[in-house]
Scaffold this active site. Structure first.
Site: not given
Length: 470
Positions: A194, A268, A415, A443
Site C-alpha cells: 500500500h 504510490s 491525480d 490518486h
C-alpha cells in the site's frame, strides 16, 4: 483568469505557510514542555541541528559527500542507515532567520574558544593542538544498547488501543499480513504494497472480493501492512528507513510464507519499495505493477531529495491534497498535532463517521489513515519518498537491465498529488513498461471505484507473465 488564480494561490500560500512556520516553531517548545511533564524526558526534534537531534537520541550521525547516514546498533552489530536530509533541512522564512541568528551566536562562541585555545597553545609553547575526533568504542556501543527496547511503549501522543498495540502482545515482531486465495495448492504468489498512511485494507476491501474463483484457486494473495501502519509494529525508536521496511517485508512475507517467486502490485509510496524489492530479488519477481509511482527526475545540479519534497509538497494551499502533503512534509510538530487529534482518537472519529454516513460509506480507507503514529509517518515520508529520490535512477536502471519481468503502470489522469508525467518518466527509463492512463480517476480512485475492472486487468497481467515464464 488562470493567471489570476495562480497569483492569488501564491500570495495566499505565502501568507498561510508563513503563519504555519511560526506555529510549528511555537509547537516545538510546547511539545518539549509536555513531553518533559508527561514522560520526564524531552526528546530531540529535527528543528535543532541534525547532529544534536540524532546523537542525543542514541544514534551517531555520519555525513559523507552530502549524504547523511546514522550509525545504529541492531542486536549486536553496528549498521549504517541512510536518512534523508529533508528531515532536518527544510528551508523556510522563519528557519532562515533562526539559522542566521544561531550561526552568529556560534561564530561568536567559536571566536572566544579559538582565543582561549590560542592562549593555551602559547602557554604550551605553541605545541598544543585541538583535534575533533569521533571513535566508536565500547562505551558508545553500551550507550546504544541501553536505548534498545524490544517492546517500546507508545508515546503519550500516540494511540494505545488494542488495534494499534496488538503487535506488542506477541514476542515475534513481524508485519501484519492478510492472506487470501490458494492455500494448499499454491501456484503463484502476489504481494500487495500500500501507499503512504494507508493499510492492507486498501487492497483487501477492494480487490480481494473481486478476484475470480479461478484466480483464488491458483494465486496466494498477500497484502501487507507496512512497518508503522495498520496492525503492524510501530516501534518508537525506529527511523523507518528503506532497509528496515525491506527487511520486515522479507522476514514477514517472503520468509514466513516461503515465497520463492512472486508478482508485486504497489501503490504510490509502495512503488518505491516495490522497485527496491525487485532489485533485491531480481530473479524472483514475475511481474511488477505500479500505480501512481512518485518519480520526479531531478534536474542537473539539483539535490534529488530537496527537489522531491518541493514537487510532492510545494507549499501551496490549493489543491487541497497538496496542502495536506505540505503539512505532512514540512511541519514536524503540526503533523504531530494532527496525529494527536486524529490518530490518537481514531475510535471516536470512526464512530462519528459511521453515525453521520449511516454506514453508507465503507470506512476502510479512514481506518488505514488513522492507524499509524507520527514517528512512523514522519520518518517514512522523508526517508522513503524524499530520501530515496537519489537512488531511483539506479533502481530503474536495474529493473531495465537485470529484472526481466513485465512492468505495467497505471495512473489516474486527474491525480493532483502525483502527476501523470511521473509514469511517463518511469517508462522513459524502462522502455518495455506499459502505461495506462485512466480517465476521470485520481490518486485513490485509480483503484477505489474501479476495483472490478482493475481485478480483471491484474488477472490478465499475471496470466501473461506466467505464460511467458513457462
Amino acid at each position: 483568469m488562470t493567471a489570476t488564480g495562480r497569483f492569488v494561490n501564491k500570495i495566499l500560500s505565502f501568507i498561510v505557510f508563513t503563519l504555519l512556520d511560526i506555529l510549528d516553531f511555537l509547537l516545538c517548545y510546547i511539545y518539549k514542555i509536555l513531553d518533559y511533564l508527561i514522560e520526564a524526558e524531552s526528546k530531540p526534534c529535527y528543528c535543532s541541528s541534525a547532529k544534536e537531534a540524532i546523537t542525543s537520541s542514541g544514534k551517531i550521525l555520519v555525513s559523507e559527500h552530502g549524504e547523511s547516514k546514522i550509525v545504529r546498533l541492531t542486536s549486536t552489530k553496528l549498521q549504517l542507515e541512510e536518512i534523508s536530509d529533508t528531515l532536518y533541512t527544510r528551508p523556510s522564512l522563519l528557519s532562515e532567520v533562526s539559522k542566521s541568528s544561531s550561526d552568529e551566536l556560534k561564530r561568536g562562541n567559536s571566536m572566544k574558544q579559538s582565543s582561549c585555545h590560542e592562549k593555551i597553545n602559547n602557554k604550551r609553547g605553541g605545541r598544543g593542538t585541538i583535534r575533533s575526533t569521533f571513535t566508536t568504542n565500547s562505551t558508545i556501543v553500551e550507550m546504544l544498547q541501553g536505548r534498545i527496547q524490544k517492546l517500546p511503549i507508545p508515546r503519550w501522543s500516540d494511540c494505545d488501543c488494542k488495534t494499534c498495540t496488538c503487535w506488542t502482545s506477541s514476542c515475534k515482531e513481524s508485519l501484519f499480513v492478510k492472506a487470501d486465495g490458494a492455500k494448499d495448492n499454491v501456484q503463484e504468489d502476489v504481494l500487495f504494497i500500500h501507499g503512504f498512511i494507508s493499510s492492507s485494507a486498501f487492497w483487501t476491501e477492494t480487490l480481494y472480493p473481486n478476484f475470480s474463483n479461478t484466480t483464488k484457486s491458483k494465486f496466494r494473495l498477500l497484502a501487507v501492512d507496512l512497518l508503522g501502519f495498520g496492525k503492524s509494529p510501530k516501534p518508537t525508536d525506529s527511523l523507518y528507513t528503506l532497509r528496515e521496511h525491506l527487511e520486515m517485508i522479507d522476514k514477514s512475507v517472503l520468509e514466513a510464507y516461503k515465497v520463492k517467486s512472486f508478482h508485486i502490485v504497489a501503490h504510490s509510496l509502495g512503488c518505491i519499495l516495490a522497485l527496491a524489492l525487485a532489485v533485491k530479488h531480481p530473479a524472483s519477481v514475475k511481474s511488477l505493477t505500479l500505480l501512481a509511482p512518485p518519480y520526479f527526475p531531478a534536474p542537473k545540479g539539483k539535490q534529488a531529495s530537496q527537489y522531491m519534497i518541493r514537487r510532492v509538497a510545494p507549499r501551496r494551499v490549493w489543491p487541497l491534497i497538496t496542502f495536506g502533503a505540505s503539512l505532512a512534509c514540512w511541519y514536524e510538530h503540526i503533523s504531530r498535532t494532527i496525529c494527536l487529534v486524529i490518530c490518537k482518537n481514531h475510535r471516536l472519529w470512526e464512530f462519528l463517521t459511521k453515525l453521520v454516513t449511516r454506514n453508507r460509506i465503507r470506512t476502510y480507507l479512514m481506518e488505514g489513515f488513522f492507524c499509524h503514529t507520527h514517528n512512523a509517518a514522519w520518518h517514512t515520508l522523508h526517508n522513503i519518498i524524499c530520501g530515496t529520490a537519489g537512488q531511483m535512477e539506479r533502481y530503474l536502471q536495474e529493473v531495465k537491465n537485470v529484472v526481466k519481468c513485465d512492468v505495467n503502470i497505471f495512473h489516474g489522469k486527474d491525480d493532483e498529488l502525483i502527476p501523470v508525467e511521473c509514469s511517463y518518466s518511469v517508462k522513459s527509463r524502462i522502455p518495455r513498461a506499459k502505461v495506462k492512463v485512466v480517465e476521470n480517476k485520481d490518486h485513490i480512485t485509480i483503484v477505489v471505484g474501479r476495483q472490478k475492472d482493475f481485478a480483471r486487468e491484474l488477472e490478465q497481467i499475471w496470466e501473461n507473465a506466467s505464460a511467458i515464464k513457462s
